[in-house]
Design an enzyme around this catalytic site. Structure first.
Site, PDB file in Angstrom:
ATOM      1  CE  LYS A   1       2.178  16.242   2.506  1.00 37.69           C
ATOM      2  NZ  LYS A   1       1.255  15.698   3.445  1.00 37.69           N
TER       3      LYS A   1
ATOM      4  CD  GLU B   1       0.394   1.987  -7.280  1.00 36.44           C
ATOM      5  OE1 GLU B   1      -0.618   1.806  -7.965  1.00 36.44           O
ATOM      6  OE2 GLU B   1       1.534   1.657  -7.638  1.00 36.44           O
TER       7      GLU B   1
ATOM      8  CB  CYS C   1      -5.912   2.241  -4.748  1.00 37.45           C
ATOM      9  SG  CYS C   1      -5.001   3.217  -3.623  1.00 37.45           S
TER      10      CYS C   1
ATOM     11  CD  GLU D   1      -9.747   6.231  -6.745  1.00 30.42           C
ATOM     12  OE1 GLU D   1      -9.099   7.279  -6.815  1.00 30.42           O
ATOM     13  OE2 GLU D   1      -9.241   5.125  -6.464  1.00 30.42           O
TER      14      GLU D   1
HETATM   15  C1  UN1 Z   1      -4.634   0.608  -1.431  1.00 29.88           C
HETATM   16  O1  UN1 Z   1      -5.803   0.357  -1.688  1.00 29.88           O
HETATM   17  O2  UN1 Z   1      -4.220   1.760  -1.523  1.00 29.88           O
HETATM   18  O3  UN1 Z   1      -4.539  -5.030  -1.927  1.00 29.88           O
HETATM   19  C2  UN1 Z   1      -3.715  -0.424  -0.967  1.00 29.88           C
HETATM   20  C3  UN1 Z   1      -5.054  -4.469  -0.966  1.00 29.88           C
HETATM   21  C4  UN1 Z   1      -4.170  -4.017   0.175  1.00 29.88           C
HETATM   22  C5  UN1 Z   1      -3.497  -2.755  -0.161  1.00 29.88           C
HETATM   23  C6  UN1 Z   1      -4.379  -1.728  -0.760  1.00 29.88           C
HETATM   24  N1  UN1 Z   1      -3.192  -5.039   0.462  1.00 29.88           N
HETATM   25  O4  UN1 Z   1      -6.236  -4.266  -0.915  1.00 29.88           O
END
Ligand code: UN1
Length: 517
Positions: A191, A266, A300, A401
């Site tokens: 999804k 995550e 993230c 965040e």
């Molecule tokens: C994310 O921010 O959800 O390390 C993933 C990084 C990328 C992946 C980020 N290779 O910034």
């Protein structure tokens, strides 16, 4: 194995005009049972519809799980190297479609074209890595305490797994989950985020073209509240892997806890670039700008804090602000642009509310701070790259965040205070330290509380062959990517083979004192 021929129909005759795209269940493209659709629009111009997608419900999820459960036995018994061959083929197809998928990603998600190519490349890298796993999937053997007895532990697939993915890496992150799940022999219900279903659908097309049998990968679009929840609740789904906000992750993890279902999360981050007094400042500036404003701060791993030693504070701020003001904001399809739009109007508003919060908290706005309202960019979701200075470590803009192009610069007095501030949030994804002092660098590697640490590089840019994930509220102990990705999608089975021809009692027969009488 099911004999239904997987259909490539969705890939055929695509034009730039918005089309209606279906779910992919049991090897067929099918409409949502309720017949409803939702639009996916471009964040660079919200009037541009990229496509219409099935607005699915629990009944579609049920069909997808039915198909995945039916396909599981044959897929499980397909030798792992043969499963891996399909994934390797997907890598090659992704290579040939890289530019097309990247351009679609810019339209649908907004990131600038260079980064969109990087997103697809990350999936290619993951496919190649996981294809190699098909000839490893190592278990282990160890000595038995008995003579003529063999002891080993092997990995087995879980069964049907549910993958719930975000919009910020709309091809890479699904690939982090899908490829290890498939190579390990699981079947999948996938999804994608409602903001980026077309990117996800293109990945599904690639898998079909690579030769994945019907039912092994099922794709259901729609709202998290209807589709996501139904996947989580279906008792046949053995594990969930989700990337998203901490709020969503916590709810899903709670439900999976009740159901005793494996869940890997995550989630959020509040990452920091730390700048010590001996740092190479030009390197720092390039890194901090890339870390904070790459992908418009929507990673993230984004550097939403920069913690700077007071002896270099003014020098850092002057250069950082000047470089940020020069960033070119605009449609990601034009290669001159460095920062694209944010994902949607709702997120745009939420980011701007944090600017208000920062001002109220007494932080100093150094640049940016506004939503772009006028001209061509006014049709999209553009937010100016924004820097706050003189931020206190406990302010909301330094703790929560924001997921946009906003960063908080925090002055500190010492290395110890820098570590304390860096570690002083509820999250623990990515932290970075700029220093030329090897002792401090190693101390930082040891003391920084995060799943990922960078020395003399920003907080973004993880490579797929290392574990990706975080501690504290960022995750729940799992890691994606690298060899650790396989852990999420396999169950250990311990096997003992006794070829002595007699009953041997563990813990008893081999201890003479136990059988003294
Ligand atoms: C994310 O921010 O959800 O390390 C993933 C990084 C990328 C992946 C980020 N290779 O910034």
């Amino acid at each position: 194995m099911s004999t239904t021929t997987p259909s490539l129909e969705a890939a055929k005759g695509r034009s730039e005009l918005p089309q209606v795209y279906n779910n992919y269940i049991g090897g067929r493209w099918v409409k949502a049972k309720n017949g409803e659709t939702f639009p996916s629009t471009s964040p660079a111009n919200v009037n541009e519809v990229v496509g219409h997608f099935a607005s699915s419900g629990p009944e579609d999820v049920k069909a997808a799980v039915d198909a995945a459960a039916k396909a599981f036995p044959a897929w499980k018994h397909t030798p792992a190297p043969a499963r891996a061959d399909i994934i390797l083929k997907a890598a090659y197809i992704l290579e040939t479609r890289k530019e097309e998928i990247a351009r679609t990603m810019v339209r649908e998600m907004g990131k600038v074209i260079k980064e969109a190519r990087g997103d697809v490349q990350e999936a290619i890298d993951m496919a190649k890595y996981m294809a190699g796993e098909g000839r490893r999937l190592f278990g282990h053997t160890c000595p038995s305490e008995m003579p003529d007895k063999f002891a080993m532990a092997i990995r087995q697939p879980l069964g049907v797994v549910g993958l719930i993915t975000p919009w910020n890496f709309p091809v890479a992150i699904p690939s982090w989950k899908m490829f290890p799940a498939l190579v390990a022999g699981n079947t999948v219900v996938f999804k994608p985020a409602t903001d980026t279903p077309l990117c996800a659908l293109m990945l599904v097309e690639v898998m079909i073209e690579a030769g994945l049998p019907a039912g092994v990968l099922n794709f259901v679009t729609g709202a998290g509240s209807k589709v996501g929840n139904a996947i989580v609740d279906d008792p046949r789904v053995r594990a969930i892997s989700v990337t998203g906000s901490t709020e969503v992750g916590r709810k899903i993890a709670g439900r999976c806890g009740e159901l005793m279902k494996r869940i890997s999360c995550e989630l959020g981050g509040k990452n920091a670039v730390c700048v010590m007094d001996d740092a190479d400042m030009d390197l720092v500036i390039e890194g901090a700008v890339w870390g904070a404003f790459g992908t418009a701060g929507q990673r993230c791993t984004a550097a939403s804090r920069v913690i700077v030693h007071k002896s270099r504070y003014k020098e850092f701020l002057d250069k950082f602000v000047a470089r940020t003001k020069a960033l070119k904001l605009g449609n990601g399809l034009d290669p001159v642009n460095e920062v694209g739009p944010v994902i949607n109007k709702e997120q745009l508003k939420s980011i701007n509310e944090y600017v208000e919060i920062g001002l109220k908290e007494g932080a100093k706005l150094m640049c940016g701070g506004k939503i772009v309202e006028d001209g061509e960019l006014g049709k999209g979701c553009f937010h100016e790259p924004t820097i706050f200075a003189d931020v206190k470590a406990d302010m909301r803009i330094a703790q929560e965040e924001i997921f946009g192009p906003v960063t908080a610069v925090i002055p500190v007095e010492s290395f110890e205070e820098m570590l304390e501030v860096a570690n002083g949030t509820q999250f623990g994804l990515s932290l970075s330290m700029y220093t030329r002092d090897i002792n401090r660098a190693f101390k930082a590697m040891d003391e920084l509380e995060s799943g990922i640490v960078y020395i003399n590089a920003p907080t973004i840019g993880a490579e797929i062959q290392l574990p990706f994930g975080g501690i504290k509220q960022t995750g729940n102990g799992h890691r994606e990517a690298g060899i650790t990705a396989i852990e999420q999608f396999t169950e250990w089975k311990a096997i003992y083979v006794d070829y002595s021809g007699k009953l041997q009692k563990a813990q008893i027969d081999n201890h003479p004192a136990n059988s003294a009488e």
